[in-house]
Design a protein around this motif. Sequence first.
Motif, PDB file in Angstrom:
ATOM      1  N   VAL A   1      33.064  18.776 -16.085  1.00  0.00           N
ATOM      2  CA  VAL A   1      34.156  18.827 -16.249  1.00  0.00           C
ATOM      3  C   VAL A   1      34.118  20.473 -17.955  1.00  0.00           C
ATOM      4  N   SER A   2      33.061  20.320 -18.179  1.00  0.00           N
ATOM      5  CA  SER A   2      32.199  21.639 -18.813  1.00  0.00           C
ATOM      6  C   SER A   2      32.057  22.832 -18.641  1.00  0.00           C
TER       7      SER A   2
ATOM      8  N   THR B   1      28.270   9.402 -15.394  1.00  0.00           N
ATOM      9  CA  THR B   1      29.057  10.437 -17.098  1.00  0.00           C
ATOM     10  C   THR B   1      28.771  11.673 -17.072  1.00  0.00           C
ATOM     11  N   SER B   2      27.202  11.340 -16.704  1.00  0.00           N
ATOM     12  CA  SER B   2      26.285  11.967 -17.337  1.00  0.00           C
ATOM     13  C   SER B   2      27.367  13.912 -15.652  1.00  0.00           C
TER      14      SER B   2
ATOM     15  N   ARG C   1      30.294  13.589 -14.297  1.00  0.00           N
ATOM     16  CA  ARG C   1      31.510  13.836 -14.313  1.00  0.00           C
ATOM     17  C   ARG C   1      31.501  15.123 -15.825  1.00  0.00           C
ATOM     18  N   LEU C   2      30.927  14.602 -16.844  1.00  0.00           N
ATOM     19  CA  LEU C   2      30.980  16.087 -17.609  1.00  0.00           C
ATOM     20  C   LEU C   2      30.229  17.018 -18.128  1.00  0.00           C
TER      21      LEU C   2
ATOM     22  N   LYS D   1      41.482  15.839 -19.234  1.00  0.00           N
ATOM     23  CA  LYS D   1      39.767  15.572 -19.585  1.00  0.00           C
ATOM     24  C   LYS D   1      39.866  14.295 -20.780  1.00  0.00           C
ATOM     25  N   VAL D   2      40.630  14.295 -21.041  1.00  0.00           N
ATOM     26  CA  VAL D   2      41.010  12.516 -22.076  1.00  0.00           C
ATOM     27  C   VAL D   2      41.043  10.745 -21.719  1.00  0.00           C
ATOM     28  N   SER D   3      41.717  11.259 -19.977  1.00  0.00           N
ATOM     29  CA  SER D   3      41.629  10.181 -19.435  1.00  0.00           C
ATOM     30  C   SER D   3      40.768   9.679 -18.467  1.00  0.00           C
ATOM     31  N   ILE D   4      39.339  10.836 -17.961  1.00  0.00           N
ATOM     32  CA  ILE D   4      38.713  10.283 -17.270  1.00  0.00           C
ATOM     33  C   ILE D   4      37.144   9.724 -18.168  1.00  0.00           C
ATOM     34  N   ARG D   5      37.068  10.090 -19.103  1.00  0.00           N
ATOM     35  CA  ARG D   5      36.021   9.307 -20.308  1.00  0.00           C
ATOM     36  C   ARG D   5      36.397   7.753 -20.234  1.00  0.00           C
TER      37      ARG D   5
END
Length: 129
Positions: A79-80, A72-73, A75-76, A125-129
């Motif tokens: 995205v950033s 997750t980290s 991925r974020l 971006k919303v779908s990957i969380r």
Amino acid sequence: MSQKNLRNIPVYRKALELCRTSREIASYVSFNKDLLRLYESNSLRDIIANSILTDAILISQKIAMVESSRSTSERLQNVSFINIMIRNINSYCLGLEKDGVKETEYINLLRSELKSFRKYYRKWKVSIR
């Protein structure tokens, strides 16, 4: 994730379109027509064109990394990084205008493509969380 699966993701396809548009615009506005050697130029316009190309390519690579990552980290973080590249390309468009590119319709075409990409990006971006 395989290349075949990536091609099914709308934001990735849009990122590839952004790459193609960036390549065409960079080819048009640069003084050095050898896109692989833009980094060697001392011309501000060539440096900006090279930066546009680099960031557009990085966007599609980072999307692929997000899709293949389980962390997750990570991925974020990617995205950033994509957000930063989007802002950079917008800034480079302004830089080309200030450098005297007279054909602003091409720069506006890149901005339009970036705006379109951003719509897909927000949904993804919303779908990957």
